[in-house]
Scaffold this active site. Sequence first.
Site, PDB file in Angstrom:
ATOM      1  N   LYS A 190      94.947  84.866 -62.823  1.00 53.53           N
ATOM      2  CA  LYS A 190      94.228  83.912 -63.664  1.00 53.53           C
ATOM      3  C   LYS A 190      94.773  82.503 -63.425  1.00 53.53           C
ATOM      4  O   LYS A 190      95.991  82.323 -63.304  1.00 53.53           O
ATOM      5  CB  LYS A 190      94.405  84.312 -65.143  1.00 53.53           C
ATOM      6  CG  LYS A 190      93.537  83.518 -66.118  1.00 53.53           C
ATOM      7  CD  LYS A 190      93.748  84.020 -67.552  1.00 53.53           C
ATOM      8  CE  LYS A 190      92.811  83.348 -68.537  1.00 53.53           C
ATOM      9  NZ  LYS A 190      93.004  83.843 -69.919  1.00 53.53           N
ATOM     10  N   SER A 192      88.645  84.946 -72.297  1.00 54.01           N
ATOM     11  CA  SER A 192      88.704  83.923 -71.286  1.00 54.01           C
ATOM     12  C   SER A 192      89.062  84.406 -69.884  1.00 54.01           C
ATOM     13  O   SER A 192      88.804  83.701 -68.916  1.00 54.01           O
ATOM     14  CB  SER A 192      89.711  82.854 -71.711  1.00 54.01           C
ATOM     15  OG  SER A 192      91.018  83.388 -71.710  1.00 54.01           O
ATOM     16  N   SER A 230      91.484  87.774 -74.920  1.00 61.32           N
ATOM     17  CA  SER A 230      91.056  87.277 -73.616  1.00 61.32           C
ATOM     18  C   SER A 230      91.304  88.197 -72.430  1.00 61.32           C
ATOM     19  O   SER A 230      90.796  87.952 -71.343  1.00 61.32           O
ATOM     20  CB  SER A 230      91.710  85.917 -73.327  1.00 61.32           C
ATOM     21  OG  SER A 230      91.057  84.901 -74.050  1.00 61.32           O
TER      22      SER A 230
END
Lengths: 492, 484
Positions: free
Chosen positions: A80, A155, A179
């Site tokens: 990420k 997210s 997330s």
Amino acid sequence: MDASIPTLVQAVEALQQRQISSEELTGACLQRIADLNPTVNAFITVDAEGAMQAARQADQVRAAGGGGIPPLTGVPLAIKDLFCTAGLRTTCASRMLEQFVPPYESTVTARLREAGAVILGKTNMDEFAMGSSNETSCFGPVRNPWDLARTPGGSSGGSAAAVAARMCVAAIGTDTGGSIRQPAALTGTVGLKPTYGRVSRFGMIAFASSLDQAGPMTRDIRDAAWLLQVMAGHDPKDSTAINQPVPDYVGALDRSIQGWRIGLPAEYVQSNGLHPDVRAALEAAMAVYRELGAEIVPISLPYTQHAIPTYYIIAPAEASSNLARYDGIRFGHRCAHPKDLKDLYARTRAEGFGAEVKRRIMLGTYVLSSGYYDAYYRKAQRVRRLIAEDFARAFQEERLSVILTPTAPESAFLLGAKNQDPVSMYLSDIFTINVNLAGLPALSLPCGRDAHGLPIGMQLIGRPLDESAILTAGHVYQQATDWHLAVPGCAS
Amino acid sequence: MTTPVRYETVIGLEIHTQLATRSKIFCGCPNRFGAAPNTQICPVCAAFPGVLPVLNQAVLEMAIMTGLALHGEIRARNEFARKNYFYPDLPAGYQISQFELPIIERGHLMIELEGGVRRRIGITRAHMEVDAGKNLHEGIQGASWVDLNRTGTPLLEIVTEPDLRSAVETGVFLKKLRGLVRHLGVCDGNMEEGSFRCDANVSIRPLGEHRLGTRAEIKNLNSIRNVMRAIDYEVERQIDLVECGEAVVQETRLWDANQNHTRTMRGKEEAHDYRYFPEPDLPPVVIVPERIAAIRARMPELPDEKFARFQKDYGLSDYDAGVLTAEREMADYFEAAVQAAQPADPKGVANWVMVELLGRLNRAGQEIGDSPVVAASLGRLLRMMHDGVISGKIAKTVFGHMWEGGGDPARIVAEQGLVQVSDQGAIEAEVERVLVAHPDKIAQYRAGKSQLLGFFVGEIMKAMRGKANPGVVNGVLKEKLERS
């Protein structure tokens, strides 16, 4: 085509057996990224050159043989884009950091590299991890590999989509209010949020410091155990990292859950927003657990309903402070020709941050303001403690091994369906946020499909530092079912 | 006719002491003053994305030590808070500080005023926090630069009760506190370099009134003298306002040492809303009683304790004990000299340190640490004097040589042939020669002019280049003058 990208454990075995080289495996991942990323948009930055170089090195390490070959040697992963990677652009999907190249490495990525992993690139996400649909990214939304018109969740939507679409062997995400778990549920993958403090936050760009936690995003539970084994552990650079030995997660997987008591919170199952298809999938999973010898125990977590308002006070409060450093002075975006200091601050931040980030900064600034602090922030901290006590009491009094809940109220929604309505977007995390507030470990794993054929996820919540229990419960479920083996259309 | 109102001055202080740790409070960068801009920084200092603070345990130890020296209560469970505001010298956009729960509360410091009056000045609290960097404006056209070297320097902010009543008291208090932190080794006390910074809250009220008047906070005070001058100015300003029927407004004022006045910096309504909240990156720090006990055990003796001991053990006066315990280095010097001088009288050692040594140091504008004469050498010199090896007069000569070139007193005495002559025969011979040369003076002496004894002693000493034992000279001389 799916066979070409193995799971993490399959990859390690194949690499060990010399059935495949890391160069081949990494090349195959990069090829899939090249094919699929233009539509899926899972990656912000692909480091093809760095990955191939690391892969060749890994192959040399394996070729040299001998003992002590690091466990993930040659395994290609996606990260990420909020983990700082030395020399590799780290954007947080924000215009503010569009050109930011960190001079240091996050502890998580450093540990993965030491374990031999190959980093393919940095995955798309909601800007500064603020969002549940990946639509707040300044690089555009990620598309769900199961239906390109839909969100992969957020997210950590890029990491989830990359795993689901077989663009990597596994990925790393972060979870502040869901997330990791919500995107895992929406993409038919596994996502684990460890106990707060189990994994170091050093070098992870902060959203809400008291809630943020990094975790693995994988195709199955076994892979998650392998990655957590490498990621977890104390770090002198993070004072909130827990200094406790890391248990053998992989070794604990094959335990029986005969006689385990699995809590089922009434507040979650009876939630108005819960889609009937999700409820049905959860009930089917309960039946599987009963067959495996576990007992489903109805429990109550009465403070559940306060989780969303509590979270949307604490997380924005911390974010408003954490994001103050983006001022245009030392790094990141800076507006052109500032008139004076105030103008520099105002325009840099107006240009650099997107709408959702600004909304949360304003919300957080407001709740911390003089005269409002007690009514909002202090009260939210008290409710947070009550929410944590809810869980502690249930685990203790009902002698639970794990708690079972849906991960998200519904399957993947259409892009654009909620992004004009923040509150309905915030409700996507209604089942996951409590866990962050309480600091507990939890994971999501696929447990069914809805009427559209979209994946449905369920959540297993554990006692503090008992990641082993949720991994075991997830693993035995996957031994008995095959939801985790399904491949999305665009990847098959 | 109305009697003029008399006013009482009320002063409270906030003192920022930079703690003299080796590294900064939240990272491993060196904690040093004076390096080239931005050469003592790391991603933590510059608040890069994703970095985290880690508390330097030495900061905690120094804070505890200061708290014990101030007779304060040490908080068992400490929390840090963020104080949020935007400024270029504050890279994170917040200062990590302590807000609701400071490490030290309810302490005090005794001060001694002229005439032996002792006053107790309350310490409200002291808390740990981090210093900011510096914005540089001088000599830069159309821009400001930011130097982050100071960012991350640990501070202990000490807040007093409004217990001080004058500029003079404030000066005495600050000297005492400065001496204390230097003594503990927790701060170098350098006000000009900013390692010991003071803001003063000043208000006035009619004498006899118990409620506090409206205060002005005065900043930019870079010496004790300036603190005192600013208070005097501010008190006068406030009295003038009140006398003219105007009200003092609560505000922050800046002291201008060149203009010799204070001026408005910002009003109450312009005060920041700092949005304090608990620092989520640092878990609470628990201080167990055992840790406090361990720190107490290795703490140096406090100035007040030393003062009492110097009086008791060395028989020193209030004044002498005060001078010799004002600075830890001075006290250490004195004690080392006493040790080396044994069994010479400590009072004599005190005189030598205060008169001969401090006299020379003051004239040279030097501190005790700069002394070219080390304590052990001075002590050995005084021991030689005590043992009768040299006279007091010779000792001063030898001390002069030691000051100029350093070195061991015994070697100087030997090399220069300054050993005292106590030999009866040698002195008798010299006495004889002097008496023979001055028959007239002998007659006058015998006629009752007894002060001529000094003349004879002086002549003999001159002839023996000061080395004669004065006691023996006196004895021999008297005996000869009486006898014949």
